[in-house]
Write an enzyme that holds these catalytic residues in place. Structure first.
Site, PDB file in Angstrom:
ATOM      1  N   ASP A   8     125.294   8.404 126.414  1.00  0.00           N
ATOM      2  CA  ASP A   8     124.412   9.167 127.509  1.00  0.00           C
ATOM      3  C   ASP A   8     124.532   8.345 128.344  1.00  0.00           C
ATOM      4  OD1 ASP A   8     122.742  11.106 128.823  1.00  0.00           O
ATOM      5  OD2 ASP A   8     121.003   9.476 128.410  1.00  0.00           O
ATOM      6  N   SER A   9     124.174   8.548 129.659  1.00  0.00           N
ATOM      7  CA  SER A   9     124.194   7.801 130.980  1.00  0.00           C
ATOM      8  C   SER A   9     123.169   6.990 130.668  1.00  0.00           C
ATOM      9  CB  SER A   9     124.015   8.517 132.271  1.00  0.00           C
ATOM     10  OG  SER A   9     122.578   9.379 132.124  1.00  0.00           O
ATOM     11  N   TYR A  40     123.414   9.634 136.344  1.00  0.00           N
ATOM     12  CA  TYR A  40     124.883  10.194 136.740  1.00  0.00           C
ATOM     13  C   TYR A  40     124.553  11.403 137.451  1.00  0.00           C
ATOM     14  CZ  TYR A  40     127.709   7.426 133.014  1.00  0.00           C
ATOM     15  OH  TYR A  40     128.355   6.814 132.448  1.00  0.00           O
ATOM     16  N   GLY A  41     123.339  11.986 137.497  1.00  0.00           N
ATOM     17  CA  GLY A  41     122.978  13.374 137.990  1.00  0.00           C
ATOM     18  C   GLY A  41     123.328  13.774 139.246  1.00  0.00           C
ATOM     19  N   CYS A  71     124.480  14.036 126.812  1.00  0.00           N
ATOM     20  CA  CYS A  71     124.035  13.996 128.396  1.00  0.00           C
ATOM     21  C   CYS A  71     124.703  15.447 128.947  1.00  0.00           C
ATOM     22  CB  CYS A  71     124.965  13.065 128.851  1.00  0.00           C
ATOM     23  SG  CYS A  71     124.586  13.024 130.600  1.00  0.00           S
ATOM     24  N   ASN A  72     123.725  16.251 129.678  1.00  0.00           N
ATOM     25  CA  ASN A  72     124.185  17.434 129.864  1.00  0.00           C
ATOM     26  C   ASN A  72     125.069  17.306 131.178  1.00  0.00           C
ATOM     27  OD1 ASN A  72     122.340  19.877 128.674  1.00  0.00           O
ATOM     28  ND2 ASN A  72     121.270  17.948 128.796  1.00  0.00           N
ATOM     29  N   THR A  73     124.866  16.296 131.987  1.00  0.00           N
ATOM     30  CA  THR A  73     125.710  16.027 133.103  1.00  0.00           C
ATOM     31  C   THR A  73     127.125  15.680 132.995  1.00  0.00           C
ATOM     32  OG1 THR A  73     123.632  15.027 134.184  1.00  0.00           O
ATOM     33  CG2 THR A  73     125.788  14.861 135.495  1.00  0.00           C
ATOM     34  N   GLU A 156     113.964   6.628 133.428  1.00  0.00           N
ATOM     35  CA  GLU A 156     114.434   5.308 133.421  1.00  0.00           C
ATOM     36  C   GLU A 156     113.596   4.082 133.899  1.00  0.00           C
ATOM     37  OE1 GLU A 156     117.998   4.301 132.706  1.00  0.00           O
ATOM     38  OE2 GLU A 156     117.966   6.429 131.521  1.00  0.00           O
ATOM     39  N   CYS A 190     118.309  18.621 130.489  1.00  0.00           N
ATOM     40  CA  CYS A 190     118.683  16.976 130.812  1.00  0.00           C
ATOM     41  C   CYS A 190     118.122  16.202 129.640  1.00  0.00           C
ATOM     42  CB  CYS A 190     118.123  16.470 132.064  1.00  0.00           C
ATOM     43  SG  CYS A 190     118.336  14.751 132.168  1.00  0.00           S
ATOM     44  N   THR A 191     118.739  15.689 128.828  1.00  0.00           N
ATOM     45  CA  THR A 191     118.333  14.805 127.710  1.00  0.00           C
ATOM     46  C   THR A 191     117.145  13.917 127.836  1.00  0.00           C
ATOM     47  OG1 THR A 191     120.107  13.340 127.777  1.00  0.00           O
ATOM     48  CG2 THR A 191     120.416  15.045 126.347  1.00  0.00           C
ATOM     49  N   HIS A 192     116.866  13.391 128.972  1.00  0.00           N
ATOM     50  CA  HIS A 192     115.692  12.679 129.378  1.00  0.00           C
ATOM     51  C   HIS A 192     114.452  13.278 129.659  1.00  0.00           C
ATOM     52  CE1 HIS A 192     118.799   9.839 130.973  1.00  0.00           C
ATOM     53  NE2 HIS A 192     117.976   9.171 131.304  1.00  0.00           N
TER      54      HIS A 192
HETATM   55  N1  DGL Z   1     120.439  12.539 130.501  1.00  0.00           N
HETATM   56  C1  DGL Z   1     121.409  13.168 131.191  1.00  0.00           C
HETATM   57  C2  DGL Z   1     121.579  14.697 131.115  1.00  0.00           C
HETATM   58  O1  DGL Z   1     121.123  15.049 130.145  1.00  0.00           O
HETATM   59  C3  DGL Z   1     121.558  12.765 132.725  1.00  0.00           C
HETATM   60  C4  DGL Z   1     120.851  11.554 133.320  1.00  0.00           C
HETATM   61  C5  DGL Z   1     121.426  11.236 134.461  1.00  0.00           C
HETATM   62  O2  DGL Z   1     121.171  11.658 135.497  1.00  0.00           O
HETATM   63  O3  DGL Z   1     122.057  10.280 134.341  1.00  0.00           O
HETATM   64  O4  DGL Z   1     121.873  15.301 132.102  1.00  0.00           O
END
Ligand code: DGL
Length: 276
Positions: A8-9, A40-41, A71-73, A156, A190-192
């Site tokens: 993941d990011s 990363y988003g 990570c979805n992104t 974060e 988003c996994t966060h």
């Molecule tokens: N956790 C990541 C996701 O599922 C993205 C977080 C990010 O923006 O880095 O998209």
């Protein structure tokens, strides 16, 4: 060791790792968070692709035959190119899987109103990946998606309990339901975002089903390993999990406690794409 790599990011992929380890406790894992370059988003396709490609290469160099982009992104912007372009050049026997497809697959069984909402990073929303994947499987479902650029920085920076989190979660949930009041199911794309679950619950209309992805991704991985015994037999199973971050290892360990409820040892990687 031939562990399963989980990337993941930053911290978000830990919500996926936790569920995967619950179902597959005997397997070995390596978790890699690129915290130094998160989030990363908001980044472009090329940047997310290059960063993700470097991370996958790093996990391959650590001996992972299988990598999950938790990570979805990264799944939205890099998975397909890595699968189609890079894997055949690196090692056609290794595999990289994402988190969007397994989440899209379960939606058809969960939404009664056939109106689904997606909250995710701007990158994932712009890619239209959820809408495309869901409508491929369930053409009758109406998908409305809303980008929440502040949610990952809140997680974060350990601000999930703050008044700022209330402000931004309410603002974005209101915007999603203003697009479509018939939404009965919201995908946390988003996994966060599971770290903001209490706040999200507070602001969605009563009766809304909220979908964190972890358990669906974990179930889907079990199915994959069952269907692919040739991959399963390559994976080592001594129940170990190693953690790496591109940022400070101490900070990662402390923050990871919020996600995992356990103390972990973390190693620092100064750059990705090279052997550690
Ligand atoms: N956790 C990541 C996701 O599922 C993205 C977080 C990010 O923006 O880095 O998209």
């Amino acid at each position: 060791m031939s562990p399963i790599g989980v990337f993941d990011s930053g911290y978000g992929g830990l919500t996926i790792l936790r569920e995967i380890r619950r179902l597959l406790p005997e397997y070995d894992f390596v978790y890699l968070g690129d915290n130094a370059r998160a989030p990363y988003g908001n980044r472009s396709f090329d940047v997310v692709y290059n960063f993700t490609r470097e991370a996958v290469k790093t996990l391959f160099d650590m001996g992972c035959p299988l990598v999950i982009l938790a990570c979805n992104t990264a799944s939205a912007k890099a998975l397909r190119t890595i699968q189609q372009h890079d894997l055949p050049l690196w090692d056609a026997e290794r595999r990289v899987l994402g988190v969007i497809r397994p989440t899209a697959e379960v939606i058809g069984h969960l939404s009664q109103s056939r109106h689904v909402g997606v909250v995710a990073t701007p990158g994932t929303i712009l890619s239209e990946s959820y809408r495309l994947e869901i409508n491929k499987l369930y053409p009758d479902i109406v998908v409305n998606a809303h980008a929440c650029p502040m949610w990952v920085p809140l997680v974060e920076n350990s601000e999930t309990e703050s008044a700022g989190a209330d402000y931004f979660v309410k603002k974005d949930i209101d915007a999603l339901f203003a697009m479509d009041a018939m939404i009965d199911t919201v995908i946390l794309g988003c996994t966060h975002y599971p770290l903001l679950l209490d706040k999200i619950r507070k602001y969605v209309p009563q009766g809304t089903t909220i979908i964190p992805q972890g358990e669906y991704v974990a179930t889907s991985l079990c199915g994959y390993l069952h269907r692919h015994p040739e991959m399963d037999s390559r994976l080592t199973k001594s129940g170990e999990c190693h953690y790496f971050t591109t940022e400070h290892s101490d900070k990662f360990g402390k923050t990871a406690r919020m996600f995992l409820d356990e103390d972990i040892q973390v190693e620092h990687l100064s750059s990705l794409g090279n052997k550690p």
